[in-house]
Scaffold this motif. Structure first.
Motif, PDB file in Angstrom:
ATOM      1  N   VAL A  83       0.834  -1.199   0.000  1.00 38.26           N
ATOM      2  CA  VAL A  83       0.000   0.000   0.000  1.00 38.26           C
ATOM      3  C   VAL A  83       0.871   1.251   0.000  1.00 38.26           C
ATOM      4  O   VAL A  83       0.387   2.347  -0.252  1.00 38.26           O
ATOM      5  CB  VAL A  83      -0.947   0.019   1.219  1.00 38.26           C
ATOM      6  CG1 VAL A  83      -1.944  -1.106   1.143  1.00 38.26           C
ATOM      7  CG2 VAL A  83      -0.180  -0.044   2.522  1.00 38.26           C
ATOM      8  N   LYS A  84       2.161   1.083   0.277  1.00 39.03           N
ATOM      9  CA  LYS A  84       3.077   2.220   0.302  1.00 39.03           C
ATOM     10  C   LYS A  84       3.666   2.444  -1.081  1.00 39.03           C
ATOM     11  O   LYS A  84       3.948   1.505  -1.813  1.00 39.03           O
ATOM     12  CB  LYS A  84       4.192   1.977   1.307  1.00 39.03           C
ATOM     13  CG  LYS A  84       3.686   1.880   2.727  1.00 39.03           C
ATOM     14  CD  LYS A  84       4.814   1.646   3.675  1.00 39.03           C
ATOM     15  CE  LYS A  84       4.285   1.522   5.086  1.00 39.03           C
ATOM     16  NZ  LYS A  84       5.346   1.261   6.042  1.00 39.03           N
ATOM     17  N   ARG A  85       3.850   3.683  -1.447  1.00 44.42           N
ATOM     18  CA  ARG A  85       4.448   4.033  -2.726  1.00 44.42           C
ATOM     19  C   ARG A  85       5.872   4.496  -2.486  1.00 44.42           C
ATOM     20  O   ARG A  85       6.186   5.086  -1.467  1.00 44.42           O
ATOM     21  CB  ARG A  85       3.656   5.166  -3.389  1.00 44.42           C
ATOM     22  CG  ARG A  85       2.185   4.862  -3.600  1.00 44.42           C
ATOM     23  CD  ARG A  85       1.929   3.794  -4.609  1.00 44.42           C
ATOM     24  NE  ARG A  85       2.371   4.227  -5.904  1.00 44.42           N
ATOM     25  CZ  ARG A  85       2.497   3.434  -6.947  1.00 44.42           C
ATOM     26  NH1 ARG A  85       2.187   2.176  -6.842  1.00 44.42           N
ATOM     27  NH2 ARG A  85       2.915   3.885  -8.088  1.00 44.42           N
ATOM     28  N   GLY A  86       6.742   4.238  -3.426  1.00 44.46           N
ATOM     29  CA  GLY A  86       8.123   4.683  -3.290  1.00 44.46           C
ATOM     30  C   GLY A  86       8.992   4.048  -4.350  1.00 44.46           C
ATOM     31  O   GLY A  86       8.510   3.405  -5.282  1.00 44.46           O
ATOM     32  N   THR A  87      10.290   4.201  -4.186  1.00 44.52           N
ATOM     33  CA  THR A  87      11.221   3.638  -5.149  1.00 44.52           C
ATOM     34  C   THR A  87      11.426   2.164  -4.843  1.00 44.52           C
ATOM     35  O   THR A  87      11.289   1.720  -3.717  1.00 44.52           O
ATOM     36  CB  THR A  87      12.566   4.366  -5.082  1.00 44.52           C
ATOM     37  OG1 THR A  87      13.077   4.238  -3.759  1.00 44.52           O
ATOM     38  CG2 THR A  87      12.413   5.826  -5.432  1.00 44.52           C
ATOM     39  N   SER A  88      11.782   1.410  -5.861  1.00 43.96           N
ATOM     40  CA  SER A  88      11.999  -0.017  -5.662  1.00 43.96           C
ATOM     41  C   SER A  88      13.393  -0.253  -5.104  1.00 43.96           C
ATOM     42  O   SER A  88      14.252   0.623  -5.115  1.00 43.96           O
ATOM     43  CB  SER A  88      11.832  -0.761  -6.981  1.00 43.96           C
ATOM     44  OG  SER A  88      12.906  -0.442  -7.843  1.00 43.96           O
ATOM     45  N   ILE A  89      13.614  -1.479  -4.642  1.00 43.02           N
ATOM     46  CA  ILE A  89      14.935  -1.809  -4.122  1.00 43.02           C
ATOM     47  C   ILE A  89      15.895  -2.209  -5.227  1.00 43.02           C
ATOM     48  O   ILE A  89      17.080  -2.325  -5.009  1.00 43.02           O
ATOM     49  CB  ILE A  89      14.839  -2.925  -3.061  1.00 43.02           C
ATOM     50  CG1 ILE A  89      14.227  -4.182  -3.646  1.00 43.02           C
ATOM     51  CG2 ILE A  89      14.084  -2.463  -1.859  1.00 43.02           C
ATOM     52  CD1 ILE A  89      14.271  -5.378  -2.727  1.00 43.02           C
ATOM     53  N   GLU A  90      15.368  -2.436  -6.426  1.00 45.02           N
ATOM     54  CA  GLU A  90      16.222  -2.790  -7.544  1.00 45.02           C
ATOM     55  C   GLU A  90      16.795  -1.521  -8.161  1.00 45.02           C
ATOM     56  O   GLU A  90      16.131  -0.500  -8.251  1.00 45.02           O
ATOM     57  CB  GLU A  90      15.428  -3.567  -8.583  1.00 45.02           C
ATOM     58  CG  GLU A  90      14.905  -4.886  -8.061  1.00 45.02           C
ATOM     59  CD  GLU A  90      14.053  -5.601  -9.077  1.00 45.02           C
ATOM     60  OE1 GLU A  90      13.993  -5.141 -10.237  1.00 45.02           O
ATOM     61  OE2 GLU A  90      13.450  -6.606  -8.703  1.00 45.02           O
ATOM     62  N   PHE A  91      18.022  -1.590  -8.586  1.00 40.34           N
ATOM     63  CA  PHE A  91      18.655  -0.436  -9.199  1.00 40.34           C
ATOM     64  C   PHE A  91      19.587  -0.884 -10.307  1.00 40.34           C
ATOM     65  O   PHE A  91      19.955  -2.054 -10.384  1.00 40.34           O
ATOM     66  CB  PHE A  91      19.389   0.398  -8.153  1.00 40.34           C
ATOM     67  CG  PHE A  91      20.483  -0.349  -7.449  1.00 40.34           C
ATOM     68  CD1 PHE A  91      21.785  -0.256  -7.891  1.00 40.34           C
ATOM     69  CD2 PHE A  91      20.211  -1.135  -6.349  1.00 40.34           C
ATOM     70  CE1 PHE A  91      22.791  -0.940  -7.258  1.00 40.34           C
ATOM     71  CE2 PHE A  91      21.212  -1.828  -5.712  1.00 40.34           C
ATOM     72  CZ  PHE A  91      22.509  -1.730  -6.160  1.00 40.34           C
ATOM     73  N   ALA A  92      19.984   0.057 -11.160  1.00 37.13           N
ATOM     74  CA  ALA A  92      20.788  -0.284 -12.326  1.00 37.13           C
ATOM     75  C   ALA A  92      22.282  -0.315 -12.001  1.00 37.13           C
ATOM     76  O   ALA A  92      22.979  -1.249 -12.380  1.00 37.13           O
ATOM     77  CB  ALA A  92      20.525   0.720 -13.441  1.00 37.13           C
ATOM     78  N   ASP A  93      22.776   0.704 -11.298  1.00 38.70           N
ATOM     79  CA  ASP A  93      24.211   0.803 -11.093  1.00 38.70           C
ATOM     80  C   ASP A  93      24.491   1.846 -10.018  1.00 38.70           C
ATOM     81  O   ASP A  93      23.607   2.574  -9.591  1.00 38.70           O
ATOM     82  CB  ASP A  93      24.890   1.212 -12.398  1.00 38.70           C
ATOM     83  CG  ASP A  93      26.380   0.912 -12.407  1.00 38.70           C
ATOM     84  OD1 ASP A  93      26.851   0.207 -11.494  1.00 38.70           O
ATOM     85  OD2 ASP A  93      27.065   1.380 -13.327  1.00 38.70           O
ATOM     86  N   TYR A  94      25.740   1.911  -9.590  1.00 34.48           N
ATOM     87  CA  TYR A  94      26.194   2.966  -8.680  1.00 34.48           C
ATOM     88  C   TYR A  94      26.933   4.023  -9.474  1.00 34.48           C
ATOM     89  O   TYR A  94      27.524   3.749 -10.506  1.00 34.48           O
ATOM     90  CB  TYR A  94      27.169   2.392  -7.640  1.00 34.48           C
ATOM     91  CG  TYR A  94      26.533   1.492  -6.624  1.00 34.48           C
ATOM     92  CD1 TYR A  94      25.726   2.004  -5.624  1.00 34.48           C
ATOM     93  CD2 TYR A  94      26.769   0.124  -6.637  1.00 34.48           C
ATOM     94  CE1 TYR A  94      25.159   1.175  -4.669  1.00 34.48           C
ATOM     95  CE2 TYR A  94      26.209  -0.705  -5.687  1.00 34.48           C
ATOM     96  CZ  TYR A  94      25.411  -0.171  -4.709  1.00 34.48           C
ATOM     97  OH  TYR A  94      24.855  -0.989  -3.771  1.00 34.48           O
ATOM     98  N   ARG A  95      26.932   5.238  -8.955  1.00 33.36           N
ATOM     99  CA  ARG A  95      27.783   6.292  -9.486  1.00 33.36           C
ATOM    100  C   ARG A  95      28.203   7.166  -8.315  1.00 33.36           C
ATOM    101  O   ARG A  95      27.605   7.114  -7.247  1.00 33.36           O
ATOM    102  CB  ARG A  95      27.061   7.127 -10.550  1.00 33.36           C
ATOM    103  CG  ARG A  95      25.867   7.903 -10.061  1.00 33.36           C
ATOM    104  CD  ARG A  95      25.314   8.775 -11.191  1.00 33.36           C
ATOM    105  NE  ARG A  95      24.066   9.386 -10.799  1.00 33.36           N
ATOM    106  CZ  ARG A  95      23.953  10.473 -10.044  1.00 33.36           C
ATOM    107  NH1 ARG A  95      25.033  11.070  -9.591  1.00 33.36           N
ATOM    108  NH2 ARG A  95      22.777  10.961  -9.726  1.00 33.36           N
ATOM    109  N   ASN A  96      29.240   7.955  -8.509  1.00 33.64           N
ATOM    110  CA  ASN A  96      29.700   8.832  -7.444  1.00 33.64           C
ATOM    111  C   ASN A  96      28.642   9.867  -7.108  1.00 33.64           C
ATOM    112  O   ASN A  96      27.921  10.348  -7.980  1.00 33.64           O
ATOM    113  CB  ASN A  96      30.996   9.538  -7.843  1.00 33.64           C
ATOM    114  CG  ASN A  96      32.177   8.600  -7.845  1.00 33.64           C
ATOM    115  OD1 ASN A  96      32.211   7.643  -7.087  1.00 33.64           O
ATOM    116  ND2 ASN A  96      33.135   8.869  -8.709  1.00 33.64           N
TER     117      ASN A  96
END
Length: 77
Positions: free
Chosen positions: A38-51
């Motif tokens: 029921v909560k909205r937000g960003t997912s825990i999956e991500f593409a990559d890291y950057r500085n």
């Protein structure tokens, strides 16, 4: 464990053993993760890291990596 170290007396522990739990709401899905949040937000999956660059969203910094390496890295989604 001595009697004075116990939180509950034996009579109370016997009462606890007879208790049962009953759900107040029935949820769809049997397995963990099948239910929509029921909560909205960003997912825990991500593409990559950057500085990290000044002005980036601080919520997207991987604080575990920062604690380990001392360098803030931003998670790209």
């Amino acid at each position: 464990m001595s009697d004075k170290d116990r939180i509950f007396d034996p009579a109370t522990l016997r009462k606890f053993e007879t208790l049962t739990l009953q759900a107040t709401q029935v949820r769809s899905g049997v397995m963990k993760g099948e239910r929509r949040s029921v909560k909205r937000g960003t997912s825990i999956e991500f593409a990559d890291y950057r500085n990290y660059v000044k002005g980036d969203d601080l919520r997207r910094i991987d604080w575990n990596i920062y604690a380990r390496f001392g360098t803030p890295l931003h998670q790209n989604s």
